[in-house]
Design a protein around this motif. Structure first.
Motif, PDB file in Angstrom:
ATOM      1  N   ILE A  11      31.305  61.268  66.980  1.00 33.83           N
ATOM      2  CA  ILE A  11      31.808  60.975  68.211  1.00 33.83           C
ATOM      3  C   ILE A  11      32.599  59.431  67.800  1.00 33.83           C
ATOM      4  N   PHE A  12      33.881  59.404  67.912  1.00 36.26           N
ATOM      5  CA  PHE A  12      34.471  58.233  67.539  1.00 36.26           C
ATOM      6  C   PHE A  12      35.506  57.744  68.973  1.00 36.26           C
ATOM      7  N   ALA A  13      35.391  56.549  69.344  1.00 38.47           N
ATOM      8  CA  ALA A  13      36.164  56.121  70.587  1.00 38.47           C
ATOM      9  C   ALA A  13      36.603  54.648  70.309  1.00 38.47           C
ATOM     10  N   ALA A  14      38.071  54.457  70.210  1.00 41.56           N
ATOM     11  CA  ALA A  14      38.562  53.263  69.791  1.00 41.56           C
ATOM     12  C   ALA A  14      38.059  52.867  68.415  1.00 41.56           C
ATOM     13  N   GLY A  15      37.242  51.659  68.296  1.00 42.77           N
ATOM     14  CA  GLY A  15      36.811  51.322  67.101  1.00 42.77           C
ATOM     15  C   GLY A  15      35.531  51.465  67.004  1.00 42.77           C
TER      16      GLY A  15
END
Length: 250
Positions: A11-15
């Motif tokens: 899971i990746f959100a923004a940086g």
């Protein structure tokens, strides 16, 4: 693809890489059904049946896990930046892993709710919901998150196919860390007719990144090239970047 137990979801959100701080994530999309039913003759076999048209489409992203704070790569810092700036950031979810070519779902989302806190003695939790500002795109990982890059280079090619005039290629970039003196990372999206990459064409370029953060961009069709990849230019003194990128056609 066989039935799967979610164990290695990335899971990746923004940086922020929220993988090891999360235990639940959901991405959903829906289309409004608009009633377009009209009168019909009594002998019409479709008389009495409802007719619907597709209205607005929307995307929703929900995640939860263990709360952490202290740098842009942690959920609290990412969420507050998004909330206070009223800005959208890319979200990318990889159900199985984040190796090149693995399945990736991505969208640009605005955090609309963020919850933290629990009773004494409990592990501090977080829960957030983001509303998509654009499509939910099904694509593939074009660059893995665990490979540090210290010099300019090219990613692995993906045979995603050509773009028709009504299609777009969506690209998401999550810069997870940046170290060194005045480090700068410029990622671009390239295409070519085959995997030889004899004459790649730059189709889109992300804004140069000097710190952790997220970006998204689009490439409009029609494009006859069928192979796609990301490439990058790195400058600075002893620079090193960790980043993940995904590409998908919709």
């Amino acid at each position: 693809m066989a039935k799967t137990v979610l164990l290695n979801t990335r899971i990746f959100a923004a940086g922020a890489d929220l993988t090891s701080r999360s235990n639940k994530v959901e991405m959903s999309c829906e289309i409004e059904d608009k009633d377009a039913t009209a009168f019909r003759a009594t002998d019409d076999p479709e008389a009495g049946w409802k007719e619907v048209l597709g209205g607005l489409a929307s995307t929703s992203i929900t995640g939860s896990g263990q709360w952490e704070a202290g740098d842009p790569g942690k959920v609290d810092d990412m969420a507050w930046t998004n909330l206070s700036g009223l800005t959208t950031h890319p979200w990318t979810v990889c159900p199985l892993s984040a190796a090149v070519g693995d399945l990736a779902y991505s969208s640009s989302g605005l955090i609309t709710s963020y919850k933290l806190g629990e009773a004494v003695g409990e592990v501090a939790p977080w829960e957030a919901q983001a509303k998509g500002s654009g499509m939910l795109v099904r694509g593939q990982v074009a660059h893995p998150p665990g490979t540090a890059r210290t010099a300019s280079g090219n990613g692995t090619g993906l045979n995603l196919g050509a773009l028709s005039a009504s299609q777009r290629l969506f690209a998401s970039l999550h810069v997870l860390s940046a170290t060194g003196t005045t480090p700068s990372l410029t990622v671009r999206v390239e295409s070519d007719a085959d995997d030889a990459w004899a004459s790649p064409t730059t189709q889109a370029t992300f804004t140069a990144a000097t710190a952790a953060g997220g970006q998204s961009t689009e490439v409009l069709g029609a494009i006859t090239d069928t192979w796609w990849r990301v490439a990058w230019t790195i400058t600075g003194t002893s620079p090193s970047f960790l980043f993940v990128a995904s590409l998908g056609i919709a």
